[in-house]
Design a protein around this motif. Structure first.
Motif, PDB file in Angstrom:
ATOM      1  N   THR A   1       3.992   5.011   2.993  1.00 28.23           N
ATOM      2  CA  THR A   1       3.317   3.714   3.151  1.00 28.23           C
ATOM      3  C   THR A   1       1.930   3.885   3.757  1.00 28.23           C
ATOM      4  O   THR A   1       1.470   3.074   4.555  1.00 28.23           O
ATOM      5  N   GLY A   2       1.279   4.976   3.380  1.00 30.39           N
ATOM      6  CA  GLY A   2      -0.115   5.158   3.745  1.00 30.39           C
ATOM      7  C   GLY A   2      -0.984   4.305   2.846  1.00 30.39           C
ATOM      8  O   GLY A   2      -0.513   3.367   2.191  1.00 30.39           O
ATOM      9  N   TYR A   3      -2.247   4.641   2.766  1.00 31.72           N
ATOM     10  CA  TYR A   3      -3.192   3.830   2.005  1.00 31.72           C
ATOM     11  C   TYR A   3      -2.756   3.685   0.542  1.00 31.72           C
ATOM     12  O   TYR A   3      -2.639   2.571   0.018  1.00 31.72           O
ATOM     13  N   VAL A   4      -2.484   4.796  -0.117  1.00 33.07           N
ATOM     14  CA  VAL A   4      -2.138   4.753  -1.545  1.00 33.07           C
ATOM     15  C   VAL A   4      -0.797   4.087  -1.768  1.00 33.07           C
ATOM     16  O   VAL A   4      -0.648   3.221  -2.635  1.00 33.07           O
ATOM     17  N   GLY A   5       0.217   4.486  -0.990  1.00 28.77           N
ATOM     18  CA  GLY A   5       1.550   3.956  -1.203  1.00 28.77           C
ATOM     19  C   GLY A   5       1.647   2.468  -0.939  1.00 28.77           C
ATOM     20  O   GLY A   5       2.261   1.727  -1.721  1.00 28.77           O
ATOM     21  N   LEU A   6       1.033   2.008   0.141  1.00 24.19           N
ATOM     22  CA  LEU A   6       1.128   0.597   0.499  1.00 24.19           C
ATOM     23  C   LEU A   6       0.376  -0.282  -0.491  1.00 24.19           C
ATOM     24  O   LEU A   6       0.890  -1.313  -0.949  1.00 24.19           O
ATOM     25  N   VAL A   7      -0.841   0.115  -0.828  1.00 24.01           N
ATOM     26  CA  VAL A   7      -1.620  -0.678  -1.785  1.00 24.01           C
ATOM     27  C   VAL A   7      -0.949  -0.678  -3.152  1.00 24.01           C
ATOM     28  O   VAL A   7      -0.791  -1.731  -3.782  1.00 24.01           O
TER      29      VAL A   7
END
Length: 454
Positions: A8-14
């Motif tokens: 759920t970092g930048y890529v995963g969350l977005v």
């Protein structure tokens, strides 16, 4: 459809939030229990315009959820995306794939027999084959499929980039993987987005090649900016003249203090290491990495020179510390090189950033953090604009002069007009615009010279 997003970092969350907006059921997984708890409470761990509303809307609709339970999350999924970090490995610059491989093992043990496992993390060429091998070794009785689907999201405009992309790249070599991903991206077919299916290796390399090329454009125009200063040309006009050529394009031709962020620095470095290992070195990219690193340090020298060559005991007001506007990301920001260099030269630093100060406080010491721009300028001997936030584009020039000890401005993002600044009585410098009135002894509006301004 149902998918899981691991990370759920930048890529995963977005990406997870945007897929849920398409109507897909998305479960986002992270090992960090505190992070998941905050997400379930509606607290977004990163600043990205529009993301908080997007997450809240899809959580409320029941399409988006967050958990630490990998096993429960991946069961019943058509596809599981790996969106974990791939930081530069200490010592050699290669991408650290530890988290990717760990995720692959956990997915293999828990996923349904024909799940499509997709790497969305930025990974070097050959990673997909390694993931394929891990899946086969961990779960030999399953028919898990492997695909690559790199992201091309710009921080600060990521949601728009996902919803209206220039293209979607999918490395998928089996019918099942192609069918699942084509269905998942079906909403983009409706707006005629080019969706390109390739091999795993081609997909992986396309991501690195794209980022390296953009980093090269930035570094190229920065070197041209230095040449402009030396010969009396204007980099804005040079960039415009270049960008109107359809073969070149206008984007990423903005001179500044060097690129930073989560992608370009680590991706260019990883590409050079991969190329060296493959026996096909990328000399241009190697030079880009070196030039960009040196440029950040050179910005401190530029500031010091404009302040008379000595900043000992002086105060610098710094506007913007994140690597770009509309994000709170401090990774590889030019400020991480500029601020310590100024402090080492004896300067005191007062700084303001609309979103990045909390993150910056953990990385920059002995900085006085201010709640608004003019507070940072109070009693300072010079103003430095380091990040081009919109809030800094139309500051009150009269108030700046009244607030600073001296009307000295170093604009490292070229957001002000040199002629106007000089006519207003500022001792002003920027990047790549040493032309006409910027030359020593040149007249400024009322007949005074730059030297008269001190």
């Amino acid at each position: 459809m149902r998918i899981a997003m691991i990370g759920t970092g930048y890529v995963g969350l977005v990406s997870g939030a945007c897929f849920s907006e398409f109507g897909t059921e998305v479960v986002c997984v992270d090992r960090d229990a505190n992070k998941i708890e905050r997400l379930n409470d509606g607290q977004i761990p990163i600043f990205e315009p529009g993301l908080e509303d997007l997450v809240a809307r899809n959580e409320s609709a029941g399409r988006l959820s967050f958990t630490t339970d990998m096993k429960a999350a991946v069961q019943g999924c058509d596809a599981v995306f790996i969106a974990v970090g791939t930081p530069s490995r200490r010592g050699d610059g290669h991408a650290d794939l530890t988290y990717v491989y760990d995720a692959a093992r956990e997915i293999a043990a828990a996923a349904d027999p024909e799940t499509v496992v997709v790497t969305k993390s930025t990974v070097p060429v050959g990673t997909g084959r390694e993931v394929e091998q891990i899946l086969q070794e961990t779960a030999p009785d399953k028919r898990l499929q492997v695909a690559s689907n790199p992201e091309f999201l710009r921080e600060g405009s990521a949601i728009g980039d996902f919803m209206r992309p220039d293209r979607v790249i999918i490395g998928a070599e089996t019918q099942r993987a192609q069918t699942v991903l084509r269905a998942l991206y079906r909403p983009l077919y409706l707006i005629e987005t080019p969706i390109i299916f390739t091999s795993l290796e081609t997909s992986e390399l396309t991501k690195y090649a794209a980022n390296a090329f953009l980093a090269t454009k930035i570094t190229f125009i920065n070197e041209i900016a230095d040449l402009c200063e030396a010969v009396g040309a204007d980099v804005h006009d040079v960039a415009r003249g270049m960008g109107l050529d359809g073969r070149i394009g206008r984007k990423f031709l903005h001179a500044g203090p060097g690129y930073g962020g989560s992608c370009f620095p680590k991706d260019t470095l990883a590409l050079t290491r991969t190329a060296q290992q493959a026996g096909s070195p990328t000399r241009i990219v190697e030079t880009v990495v070196d030039v960009n690193d040196r440029r950040k340090s050179a910005m401190a020298d530029k500031i010091i020179a404009h302040m008379g060559g000595d900043v000992a005991g002086k105060t610098v007001a710094l506007l913007g510390v994140t690597f770009k506007p509309n994000t709170d990301d401090m990774r590889e920001s030019p400020s991480l090189a500029v601020v310590p260099a100024l402090q080492q030269a004896g300067a005191r630093v007062r700084a303001h950033d609309p979103e990045g100060m909390q993150a910056a406080q953990e990385l920059l010491s002995d900085v006085t953090w201010c709640q608004e721009p003019y507070e940072a300028m109070q009693g300072a001997d010079a103003l430095v604009i380091l990040t081009e936030w919109n809030q800094f584009r139309n500051l009150n020039l009269s108030r700046i002069k009244e607030t600073l000890n001296a009307p000295t401005v170093v604009d490292l993002r070229n957001i002000y007009d040199p002629t106007e600044m000089w006519e207003q009585g500022f001792h002003y410098t920027c990047i790549g615009r040493a032309f006409g009135r910027d030359k020593p002894g040149a007249l400024i509006g009322d007949g005074t010279t730059r030297e008269d301004l001190g």
